[in-house]
Design a protein around this motif. Structure first.
Motif, PDB file in Angstrom:
ATOM      1  N   MET A  93       0.838  -1.205   0.000  1.00 59.48           N
ATOM      2  CA  MET A  93       0.000   0.000   0.000  1.00 59.48           C
ATOM      3  C   MET A  93       0.873   1.255   0.000  1.00 59.48           C
ATOM      4  N   TYR A  94       1.976   1.194   0.719  1.00 54.86           N
ATOM      5  CA  TYR A  94       2.910   2.327   0.775  1.00 54.86           C
ATOM      6  C   TYR A  94       3.452   2.640  -0.619  1.00 54.86           C
ATOM      7  N   ILE A  95       3.906   1.592  -1.324  1.00 56.23           N
ATOM      8  CA  ILE A  95       4.491   1.814  -2.656  1.00 56.23           C
ATOM      9  C   ILE A  95       3.427   2.349  -3.622  1.00 56.23           C
ATOM     10  N   LEU A  96       2.244   1.798  -3.550  1.00 55.45           N
ATOM     11  CA  LEU A  96       1.181   2.292  -4.434  1.00 55.45           C
ATOM     12  C   LEU A  96       0.896   3.765  -4.161  1.00 55.45           C
ATOM     13  N   ARG A  97       0.850   4.100  -2.897  1.00 53.05           N
ATOM     14  CA  ARG A  97       0.570   5.499  -2.542  1.00 53.05           C
ATOM     15  C   ARG A  97       1.719   6.410  -2.973  1.00 53.05           C
ATOM     16  N   LYS A 104      -6.627   2.127  -0.267  1.00 49.56           N
ATOM     17  CA  LYS A 104      -7.185   2.349   1.067  1.00 49.56           C
ATOM     18  C   LYS A 104      -7.123   1.114   1.955  1.00 49.56           C
ATOM     19  N   LYS A 105      -7.189  -0.056   1.324  1.00 51.05           N
ATOM     20  CA  LYS A 105      -7.198  -1.259   2.170  1.00 51.05           C
ATOM     21  C   LYS A 105      -6.762  -2.476   1.364  1.00 51.05           C
ATOM     22  N   THR A 106      -6.394  -3.511   2.111  1.00 46.76           N
ATOM     23  CA  THR A 106      -6.064  -4.807   1.509  1.00 46.76           C
ATOM     24  C   THR A 106      -6.942  -5.875   2.149  1.00 46.76           C
ATOM     25  N   ILE A 107      -7.476  -6.737   1.316  1.00 41.48           N
ATOM     26  CA  ILE A 107      -8.214  -7.905   1.832  1.00 41.48           C
ATOM     27  C   ILE A 107      -7.194  -9.035   1.925  1.00 41.48           C
ATOM     28  N   LEU A 108      -6.935  -9.470   3.144  1.00 37.29           N
ATOM     29  CA  LEU A 108      -5.931 -10.502   3.403  1.00 37.29           C
ATOM     30  C   LEU A 108      -6.667 -11.816   3.667  1.00 37.29           C
ATOM     31  N   GLU A 109      -6.391 -12.807   2.831  1.00 37.51           N
ATOM     32  CA  GLU A 109      -7.128 -14.075   2.920  1.00 37.51           C
ATOM     33  C   GLU A 109      -6.211 -15.222   3.347  1.00 37.51           C
ATOM     34  N   TYR A 110      -6.721 -16.040   4.252  1.00 41.74           N
ATOM     35  CA  TYR A 110      -6.034 -17.251   4.701  1.00 41.74           C
ATOM     36  C   TYR A 110      -6.944 -18.442   4.411  1.00 41.74           C
ATOM     37  N   GLU A 122      -3.418   3.306   7.387  1.00 39.81           N
ATOM     38  CA  GLU A 122      -3.558   4.347   8.410  1.00 39.81           C
ATOM     39  C   GLU A 122      -2.453   5.375   8.183  1.00 39.81           C
ATOM     40  N   ASP A 123      -2.711   6.603   8.598  1.00 40.98           N
ATOM     41  CA  ASP A 123      -1.710   7.664   8.405  1.00 40.98           C
ATOM     42  C   ASP A 123      -0.359   7.294   9.034  1.00 40.98           C
ATOM     43  N   VAL A 124      -0.413   6.642  10.199  1.00 42.66           N
ATOM     44  CA  VAL A 124       0.834   6.302  10.899  1.00 42.66           C
ATOM     45  C   VAL A 124       1.654   5.239  10.157  1.00 42.66           C
TER      46      VAL A 124
END
Ligand code: SF4
Length: 170
Positions: A93-97, A104-110, A122-124
């Motif tokens: 997400m950082y690299i994309l931004r 805005k979000k990632t759906i993480l599937e297990y 998140e901003d932090v």
């Protein structure tokens, strides 16, 4: 080699693993676990909605990106949740931004755990990811490989066999 999402994930597991990987000692492609993971990816979700697209940017390759909702999807073969998985998707997400793609979000599937969770940006997170990247740079710039961590996780690490071969050598 530029910093990649793999460096960031390994950083959350073992500094030695980061160093070995960066210096061209790559064992994961021979790992049965990786092969198993690929099978899960291909067979657990055979009917992906057409909305998911592949995306490749320096240091990251994303299999599922929805450009309409700026959402990523990541599938993990693991039978347990790990900090490294979370760090990896935060790095994506950082690299994309950084490339002005406002993910805005990632759906993480297990699939093995039958768990799906949403990881929001998140901003932090920006500061956290930059801290990890700086730490990775410090590790890979070291002339000497960091010491072994000798933890239970080592037995599942692809480099474990590498040591065994090394120690058995005459
Ligand atoms: S076997 Fe253990 S010490 Fe070696 S790279 Fe893997 S996790 Fe690190």
């Amino acid at each position: 080699m530029p910093i990649t999402a793999t460096h960031i994930a390994y950083y959350h597991v073992c500094h030695r693993k980061v160093w070995l990987f960066h210096h061209g000692i790559q064992m994961e492609h021979t790992s049965e676990l990786v092969a198993e993971g690929k099978l899960i990816d291909e067979h657990s979700y055979p009917q992906r909605a057409a909305k998911w697209q592949q995306l490749e940017l320096p240091g990251i390759k994303i299999d599922y990106f929805d450009p309409k909702t700026f959402t990523l999807r990541e599938v993990k073969k693991s039978n347990k949740k790990e900090a490294a998985h979370l760090a990896q998707v935060k790095y994506y997400m950082y690299i994309l931004r950084q490339h002005d793609i406002p993910v805005k979000k990632t759906i993480l599937e297990y699939p093995k755990l039958r768990i799906t969770e949403e990881v929001a940006w998140e901003d932090v997170d920006e500061e956290s990811v930059e801290t990890w990247v700086n730490a990775v740079h410090e590790i890979i710039e070291e002339l000497k490989c960091p010491p072994r961590i000798n933890k239970p996780i080592c037995k599942k690490c692809a480099y474990y066999e590498f040591y065994y071969a090394e120690e058995s050598a005459p």
